[in-house]
Write an enzyme that holds these catalytic residues in place. Structure first.
Site, PDB file in Angstrom:
ATOM      1  N   SER A   1       5.039   6.784   1.968  1.00 34.39           N
ATOM      2  CA  SER A   1       5.647   5.505   2.340  1.00 34.39           C
ATOM      3  C   SER A   1       4.936   4.377   1.615  1.00 34.39           C
ATOM      4  O   SER A   1       3.704   4.395   1.483  1.00 34.39           O
ATOM      5  CB  SER A   1       5.482   5.263   3.854  1.00 34.39           C
ATOM      6  OG  SER A   1       5.965   6.362   4.600  1.00 34.39           O
TER       7      SER A   1
ATOM      8  N   HIS B   1       0.999   5.175   1.369  1.00 33.72           N
ATOM      9  CA  HIS B   1       0.350   6.062   2.343  1.00 33.72           C
ATOM     10  C   HIS B   1       1.038   7.422   2.269  1.00 33.72           C
ATOM     11  O   HIS B   1       2.276   7.486   2.254  1.00 33.72           O
ATOM     12  CB  HIS B   1       0.475   5.466   3.751  1.00 33.72           C
ATOM     13  CG  HIS B   1      -0.116   6.332   4.813  1.00 33.72           C
ATOM     14  ND1 HIS B   1      -1.468   6.442   5.006  1.00 33.72           N
ATOM     15  CD2 HIS B   1       0.472   7.155   5.716  1.00 33.72           C
ATOM     16  CE1 HIS B   1      -1.691   7.300   6.002  1.00 33.72           C
ATOM     17  NE2 HIS B   1      -0.534   7.737   6.453  1.00 33.72           N
TER      18      HIS B   1
ATOM     19  N   ASP C   1      -1.915   0.985   8.171  1.00 35.72           N
ATOM     20  CA  ASP C   1      -0.738   1.836   7.895  1.00 35.72           C
ATOM     21  C   ASP C   1       0.450   1.524   8.803  1.00 35.72           C
ATOM     22  O   ASP C   1       1.183   2.425   9.210  1.00 35.72           O
ATOM     23  CB  ASP C   1      -1.107   3.325   8.073  1.00 35.72           C
ATOM     24  CG  ASP C   1      -2.221   3.737   7.133  1.00 35.72           C
ATOM     25  OD1 ASP C   1      -2.976   4.656   7.492  1.00 35.72           O
ATOM     26  OD2 ASP C   1      -2.341   3.120   6.053  1.00 35.72           O
TER      27      ASP C   1
ATOM     28  N   ASN D   1       0.855  -1.193   0.000  1.00 35.25           N
ATOM     29  CA  ASN D   1       0.000   0.000   0.000  1.00 35.25           C
ATOM     30  C   ASN D   1       0.886   1.238   0.000  1.00 35.25           C
ATOM     31  O   ASN D   1       2.026   1.200   0.468  1.00 35.25           O
ATOM     32  CB  ASN D   1      -0.870   0.003   1.270  1.00 35.25           C
ATOM     33  CG  ASN D   1      -1.775   1.237   1.353  1.00 35.25           C
ATOM     34  OD1 ASN D   1      -2.441   1.587   0.387  1.00 35.25           O
ATOM     35  ND2 ASN D   1      -1.764   1.899   2.487  1.00 35.25           N
TER      36      ASN D   1
HETATM   37  C1  GRF Z   1      -3.006   9.524  -2.515  1.00 39.51           C
HETATM   38  O1  GRF Z   1      -2.628  10.521  -1.598  1.00 39.51           O
HETATM   39  C2  GRF Z   1      -2.541   8.192  -1.979  1.00 39.51           C
HETATM   40  O2  GRF Z   1      -1.394   8.297  -1.173  1.00 39.51           O
HETATM   41  C3  GRF Z   1      -3.703   7.757  -1.145  1.00 39.51           C
HETATM   42  O3  GRF Z   1      -4.843   8.129  -1.906  1.00 39.51           O
HETATM   43  C4  GRF Z   1      -4.529   9.397  -2.550  1.00 39.51           C
HETATM   44  C5  GRF Z   1      -5.095   9.400  -3.939  1.00 39.51           C
HETATM   45  O4  GRF Z   1      -4.416   8.447  -4.686  1.00 39.51           O
HETATM   46  N1  GRF Z   1      -3.636   6.332  -0.920  1.00 39.51           N
HETATM   47  P1  GRF Z   1      -4.839   8.152  -6.230  1.00 39.51           P
HETATM   48  O5  GRF Z   1      -4.698   9.461  -6.994  1.00 39.51           O
HETATM   49  O6  GRF Z   1      -6.287   7.683  -6.224  1.00 39.51           O
HETATM   50  O7  GRF Z   1      -3.857   7.122  -6.673  1.00 39.51           O
END
Ligand code: GRF
Length: 204
Positions: free
Chosen positions: A136, A109, A145, A107
């Protein structure tokens, strides 16, 4: 390695991973993009790249998390998935599912874990007057997380930053970090699974 990417939203991290997977020597092949809601913007982007997509809507299963996850597992088996990358996937997975995929699910984060697990990380980093923030990539474990970290990327926080300006800077770093960490994880090369990036303020 046959890869599934789970999304809930825009899927910009999914796009960065799909881009990386198109390189000939990249060790992962995307065989499925799974979303927990039909409105996830990333579904269209995946289809445009010819990737199989499926929606497993958690609302269909009421509050029954295990039923939801059994439906997900069925889709993964149907596509012979070997590895999962969560990319903006906003559902907490139960220990049952995580146990099945331990060591094969990662994942991203938007914070430098262990700082700021959970939501609203950019606002919290600004409120804490941090000078550095970032993202991360970690293995998914039962705790939210908190699994073993594969890699991190740091970005500066500037005095005039808002959560939005900081989020945009972190997102650029995410799109570089995630493909590198996925490659390290599927290569299962423990030494190479030490990915460290910091924003070079003089970088173009
Ligand atoms: C990002 O900040 C990611 O770190 C979190 O969701 C947000 C949007 O990600 N997990 P995405 O544009 O949908 O990939």
């Amino acid at each position: 390695t046959r890869l599934a990417i789970f999304i809930s939203g825009t899927g910009s991290n999914m796009e960065a991973l799909l881009e990386a997977c198109e390189e000939d020597d990249y060790p992962a092949k995307p065989v499925l993009v799974l979303a927990n809601k039909a409105s996830a913007g990333g579904l269209e982007k995946a289809k445009a790249r010819g990737i199989q997509t499926v929606v497993v809507d958690h609302k269909v299963f009421g509050g029954d998390r295990e039923a939801f996850e059994h439906a997900i597992q069925a889709e993964l088996e149907k596509h012979d998935v070997e590895f999962i990358a969560l990319a903006g996937f906003m559902r907490v997975l139960t220990p049952w599912f995580i146990g099945k995929w331990e060591g094969k699910m990662i994942n991203i984060h938007p914070s430098l874990l262990p700082s700021f697990p959970g939501l609203h990380t950019h606002q919290r980093a600004i409120a804490a007057k941090c000078r550095l923030h970032g993202c991360s990539v970690h293995y998914v474990t039962a705790g939210v997380d908190e699994g073993p970290i594969i890699g991190q990327a740091a970005v500066p926080i500037f005095p005039d930053d808002t959560p939005d300006t900081l989020a945009a800077r972190v997102l650029v770093a995410e799109h570089k970090l995630y493909p590198a960490c996925l490659e390290a994880a599927v290569s299962d090369d423990q030494n190479s699974s030490y990915v460290q990036m910091s924003d070079d303020p003089d970088a173009p």
